[in-house]
Scaffold this motif. Structure first.
Motif, mmCIF file in Angstrom:
data_model
loop_
_atom_site.group_PDB
_atom_site.id
_atom_site.type_symbol
_atom_site.label_atom_id
_atom_site.label_comp_id
_atom_site.label_asym_id
_atom_site.label_seq_id
_atom_site.Cartn_x
_atom_site.Cartn_y
_atom_site.Cartn_z
ATOM 1 N N TYR A 132 51.227 128.461 54.949
ATOM 2 C CA TYR A 132 52.141 127.807 54.002
ATOM 3 C C TYR A 132 51.484 126.570 53.389
ATOM 4 O O TYR A 132 51.615 126.294 52.200
ATOM 5 N N ARG A 133 50.806 125.790 54.232
ATOM 6 C CA ARG A 133 50.179 124.556 53.755
ATOM 7 C C ARG A 133 49.011 124.840 52.814
ATOM 8 O O ARG A 133 48.773 124.077 51.871
ATOM 9 N N GLN A 134 48.315 125.920 53.055
ATOM 10 C CA GLN A 134 47.168 126.249 52.214
ATOM 11 C C GLN A 134 47.553 126.963 50.924
ATOM 12 O O GLN A 134 46.967 126.706 49.864
ATOM 13 N N HIS A 135 48.546 127.846 51.026
ATOM 14 C CA HIS A 135 48.831 128.732 49.895
ATOM 15 C C HIS A 135 50.272 128.671 49.394
ATOM 16 O O HIS A 135 50.606 129.364 48.425
ATOM 17 N N GLY A 136 51.118 127.867 50.016
ATOM 18 C CA GLY A 136 52.539 127.893 49.687
ATOM 19 C C GLY A 136 53.232 129.000 50.457
ATOM 20 O O GLY A 136 52.591 129.852 51.078
ATOM 21 N N THR A 137 54.549 129.007 50.433
ATOM 22 C CA THR A 137 55.287 130.041 51.160
ATOM 23 C C THR A 137 55.236 131.354 50.365
ATOM 24 O O THR A 137 55.297 131.350 49.138
ATOM 25 N N PRO A 138 55.127 132.494 51.081
ATOM 26 C CA PRO A 138 54.741 133.756 50.449
ATOM 27 C C PRO A 138 55.883 134.589 49.884
ATOM 28 O O PRO A 138 56.093 135.741 50.271
ATOM 29 N N THR A 139 56.657 134.029 48.965
ATOM 30 C CA THR A 139 57.671 134.803 48.272
ATOM 31 C C THR A 139 57.629 134.438 46.789
ATOM 32 O O THR A 139 56.977 133.469 46.386
ATOM 33 N N LYS A 140 58.332 135.211 45.993
ATOM 34 C CA LYS A 140 58.385 134.962 44.547
ATOM 35 C C LYS A 140 58.871 133.556 44.243
ATOM 36 O O LYS A 140 58.430 132.921 43.291
ATOM 37 N N GLY B 88 58.613 130.986 46.433
ATOM 38 C CA GLY B 88 58.016 130.113 47.439
ATOM 39 C C GLY B 88 57.667 128.741 46.881
ATOM 40 O O GLY B 88 57.592 128.539 45.662
ATOM 41 N N ILE B 89 57.463 127.799 47.781
ATOM 42 C CA ILE B 89 57.129 126.429 47.380
ATOM 43 C C ILE B 89 55.872 125.969 48.110
ATOM 44 O O ILE B 89 55.469 126.548 49.114
ATOM 45 N N HIS B 90 55.257 124.916 47.599
ATOM 46 C CA HIS B 90 54.110 124.314 48.263
ATOM 47 C C HIS B 90 54.609 123.336 49.337
ATOM 48 O O HIS B 90 55.572 122.600 49.119
ATOM 49 N N ILE B 91 53.960 123.354 50.466
ATOM 50 C CA ILE B 91 54.321 122.482 51.581
ATOM 51 C C ILE B 91 53.371 121.288 51.576
ATOM 52 O O ILE B 91 52.195 121.420 51.901
ATOM 53 N N LYS B 92 53.890 120.141 51.169
ATOM 54 C CA LYS B 92 53.065 118.945 51.030
ATOM 55 C C LYS B 92 53.469 117.832 51.993
ATOM 56 O O LYS B 92 52.630 117.067 52.448
ATOM 57 N N SER B 93 54.750 117.717 52.276
ATOM 58 C CA SER B 93 55.237 116.604 53.103
ATOM 59 C C SER B 93 55.103 116.885 54.593
ATOM 60 O O SER B 93 54.912 115.966 55.387
ATOM 61 N N LEU B 94 55.227 118.155 54.984
ATOM 62 C CA LEU B 94 55.051 118.539 56.381
ATOM 63 C C LEU B 94 53.554 118.673 56.640
ATOM 64 O O LEU B 94 52.882 119.494 56.004
#
Length: 230
Positions: free
Chosen positions: A155-163, A165-171
């Motif tokens: 998730y942190r490298q590529h974002g969450t894997p759905t249409k 999905g969002i980028h994980i920056k704060s976690l």
């Protein structure tokens, strides 16, 4: 800085509980000590000790069903115990309540834990103020821990894997795990997850009715949540 404490409630279709739930609390770091003290005070009240040991752990299912070190305790006391813990969660200024609930009857592939964790991570990310950072700390489940660490790094490298999905920056960093009897905040997350599971289960009987009455005026509405599939 924030710390997100989370726990999971597995689906149990045989008990009318078809949802796999990941729920937790996004806690400002400067609030952690205050919450620890509040829960420790309750430990001293109910268990006669301030020590972090298994016999002083607040485990929601033990409280509710009168099991483990809650066995033999009066029903009214166990309800009071759960209500007081939920009040601590409700009244904590700046704390965010987050959950994801996945209906396993509408999901193909048997991957409910991964789907629930993904949606929880997305909602936790959205609950964190901009320009802030947070760690993820979960109750140690050997079966799921490795998968969560692996998925979170993706998730942190590529974002969450759905249409959507969002980028994980704060976690940040990785997913960290701890035994719940070693953390008062994980115990609060356990109680909150148990409360959320009540939205999707068929708990009935005198205890269920009394518990519902005890918490009816406690504000536990989530700040971020996802129920899927609809």
């Amino acid at each position: 800085m924030f710390v997100t404490y989370f726990d999971e409630v597995k689906a149990m279709p045989q008990n009318g509980q078809n949802h796999y739930i990941v729920a937790g609390l996004v806690v400002p770091a400067d609030l952690i000590g205050q919450l620890e003290t509040a829960v420790t005070d309750l430990s001293e009240k109910y268990f006669g000790t301030r020590e972090l040991v298994t016999s002083s752990e607040f485990h929601a299912s033990y409280c509710y069903f009168g099991k483990g070190h809650c066995k033999g305790r009066p029903m009214a006391e166990r309800i009071e115990m759960l209500a007081e813990l939920l009040k601590i969660i409700s009244e904590a200024d700046g704390l965010k309540r987050v959950y994801a609930a996945i209906d396993t009857t509408k999901l193909w592939g048997g991957n409910a834990p991964e789907v629930a964790f993904q949606h929880f991570v997305e909602r936790a990310e959205l609950a964190i103020p901009k320009d802030a950072a947070a760690l993820l700390i979960g109750d140690l489940d050997d079966q799921q821990a490795h998968n969560m660490v692996r998925e979170f790094q993706r998730y942190r490298q590529h974002g969450t894997p759905t249409k959507w999905g969002i980028h994980i920056k704060s976690l940040v960093d990785s997913v960290h795990f701890c035994r719940s009897h070693h953390s008062r905040l994980l115990q609060l997350a356990d109680v909150y997850a148990f409360h959320v599971a009540g939205y999707f289960s068929k708990r009935t009987g005198r205890f269920a009715d009394m518990f519902a009455e005890a918490k009816k005026d406690i504000d536990l509405f989530p700040h971020r949540y996802k129920e899927w599939p609809k």
